[in-house]
Design a protein around this motif. Structure first.
Motif: not given
Ligand code: SAH
Length: 484
Positions: A184, A187-188, A248, A267
């Motif tokens: 995460r 990804s951010s 995500e 994903r």
């Protein structure tokens, strides 16, 4: 059909160039083009030719390229990691290729794929990120077109962002727990505010944002459930938001009606749970699904609850939302293209038609089974377009009860099986013809029926008349009876 498993006869790899020499034999235009490509790497470039174009040499002098104005000799290749033959003469190029090979050096010969050990790609350079495009020599122009498109897609700051990621990697490994939280974080990092700040060249703000992101991931992970509409089945009718959330997600809980091709847009290593609920094979009860969504979110997972069509249309979303609300779980809804819209599109059928139909009913027809007529039957008689979901088994009732209630038996009807998919089947007829639908054993996919005067505006090319199918179905029954 795309053939994504076809075999490549040249496999792309990235060769390290730090401290390595690349030698180009030739001094003309083609040698210059190779030099420009190679100069994007850290390789030490040496160019060997008795005649070297003056603009090539001027350009190269600024770039620390070594020019040897001597006749070619095989000894000059020794110590090179890569050799490029671009002399302009086939015999000379052949000789260079042979010599390089004798010395176990990989060689590329301009415009002679058969003499090459490797090809050079069309390159999009955002160092340290590189996108290399190859066509095995089949279409250099195609490669350039793809290159231009990829180039446009990738912001110029991408390299800076990737370098920043490399710089922070160690700290992140120490401070952010691996698994979902670290994924995460990255990804951010690449997709959110950090990327935007780097794009605006606000590096101090980006550094602050990175620190915030690291802190946020150190806290207990917060679960989240998105009720996502997968659309009617075609992958390219999925919304961009649906796909982003699927990319995500830690877990994707999907219905049986959502095709595998759509689920696999998520994903790759997201956990997948098939919640079933196809007519006749309920693998989980609704209560079990509600509990599952709550449990997954409580354990900190990001859940995509993927439903066919739109999640708020005959999707039991009400119950799932109530369960999430009661458990205090953060959630959101992503609309999808509902089957009625996809079916109408397949038929080029205007669901509302000026002067003919100005309201719409979404129904299942199940409420026609009781004694009293539901209100929507009145709307149908007043000209509403009626979309019947899950309507195969109720077709006979819908047909007879609406006719009894006063809707003309000649009212136009359109039926679509597998709307939006390559194997879709279109049928049309009248309200009277609709009664036979439940007898068609070959309709195994999801079926949507549209009833109303607006249906008359549809395009019936490629659609079978229900009446002719009716004869076939009746004949089959008669034959079956005769055989008994
Ligand atoms: N939420 C979904 C409906 C779920 S109920 C939506 O908004 O579309 C399941 C019913 O949807 C099926 O019985 C069928 O009537 C309809 N349906 C779903 N996908 C369909 C498709 N590709 N073609 C035709 N009907 C479809």
């Amino acid at each position: 059909m795309s053939d994504i498993n076809a075999t490549l006869s040249a496999f792309p790899i990235f060769i390290k160039t730090d401290g390595k020499r690349a030698t180009i034999i030739g001094g003309g235009e083609e040698a210059y083009a190779k030099a420009r490509l190679l100069a994007q790497s850290s390789a030490q470039l040496r160019v060997i030719s008795e005649h070297i174009d003056s603009d090539f040499e001027r350009w190269g002098n600024d770039k620390n390229i070594e020019f040897l104005h001597v006749p070619y000799h095989r000894e000059l290749l020794a110590g090179s990691a890569l050799v490029f033959a671009a002399t302009g003469s086939e015999t000379a190029d052949r000789q260079v290729a042979e010599d390089a090979r004798a010395l176990n050096i990989l060689v590329n010969v301009v415009d002679r794929p058969e003499l090459c050990d490797f090809y050079t790609p069309a390159l999009v350079n955002r160092a340290p990120v590189a996108v290399a495009i190859g066509t095995e020599g089949a279409g250099p122009v195609l490669a350039q077109q793809i290159r231009a498109r990829v180039d446009q897609m990738l912001p110029p700051s991408l390299g800076k962002l990737a370098s920043l990621a490399a710089y922070y990697r160690e700290a992140v490994e120490l401070r952010v727990p691996r698994g979902a939280q670290r994924r995460r974080f990255w990804s951010s990092f690449f997709g959110g505010k950090v990327a935007r700040l780097v794009e605006q060249n606000s590096l101090p703000d980006a550094a602050l944002e990175i620190e915030n992101l690291i802190r946020a991931q150190q806290a207990e992970p917060q679960g989240h459930v998105a009720l996502v509409g997968a659309g009617p089945g075609a992958e390219d009718l999925l919304t961009l938001r649906a796909q982003r959330l699927m990319m995500e997600a830690d877990v994707i809980v999907h219905d049986a009606l959502v095709p595998e091709t759509v689920v696999s847009m998520g994903r790759r290593d997201a956990e997948r749970v098939a919640a079933g609920k196809r007519k006749g094979c309920h693998s989980k009860t609704q209560d079990e699904i509600n509990d599952l969504l709550v449990e997954l979110a409580q354990s900190g997972k990001r859940v995509v609850r993927l439903k066919c069509g739109d999640p708020l249309v005959f999707g039991r979303a009400g119950e799932e939302l109530a369960a999430l609300r009661d458990a205090g779980i953060s959630h959101e809804i992503v609309p999808g293209i509902t089957a009625a819209c996809a079916a109408a599109a397949d038929f080029s059928l205007p669901l509302t038609l000026r002067g003919v139909a100005s309201s719409m009913v979404f129904t299942t027809g199940h409420d026609l089974k009781g004694n009293s007529l539901p209100d929507w039957a009145r709307l149908a008689i007043d000209g509403a377009t009626v979309a019947v979901y899950m309507g195969k088994s109720t077709a006979a009732e819908v047909s007879s009860r609406l006719a009894e209630a006063g809707l003309s038996p000649d009212t136009a009807v359109a039926v679509v099986e597998n709307a939006s998919l390559p194997n879709s089947r279109l049928m049309h007829g009248t309200l009277a013809d609709l009664a036979v639908l439940s007898e068609f054993d070959d309709l195994t996919g999801p079926v949507l029926t549209i009833i109303g005067d607006a249906v008359a505006g549809a395009d019936f090319e490629g659609s079978e008349p229900l009446a002719s199918r009716r004869h076939t179905a009746l004949n089959a029954v008669i034959q079956q009876e005769a055989a008994q």
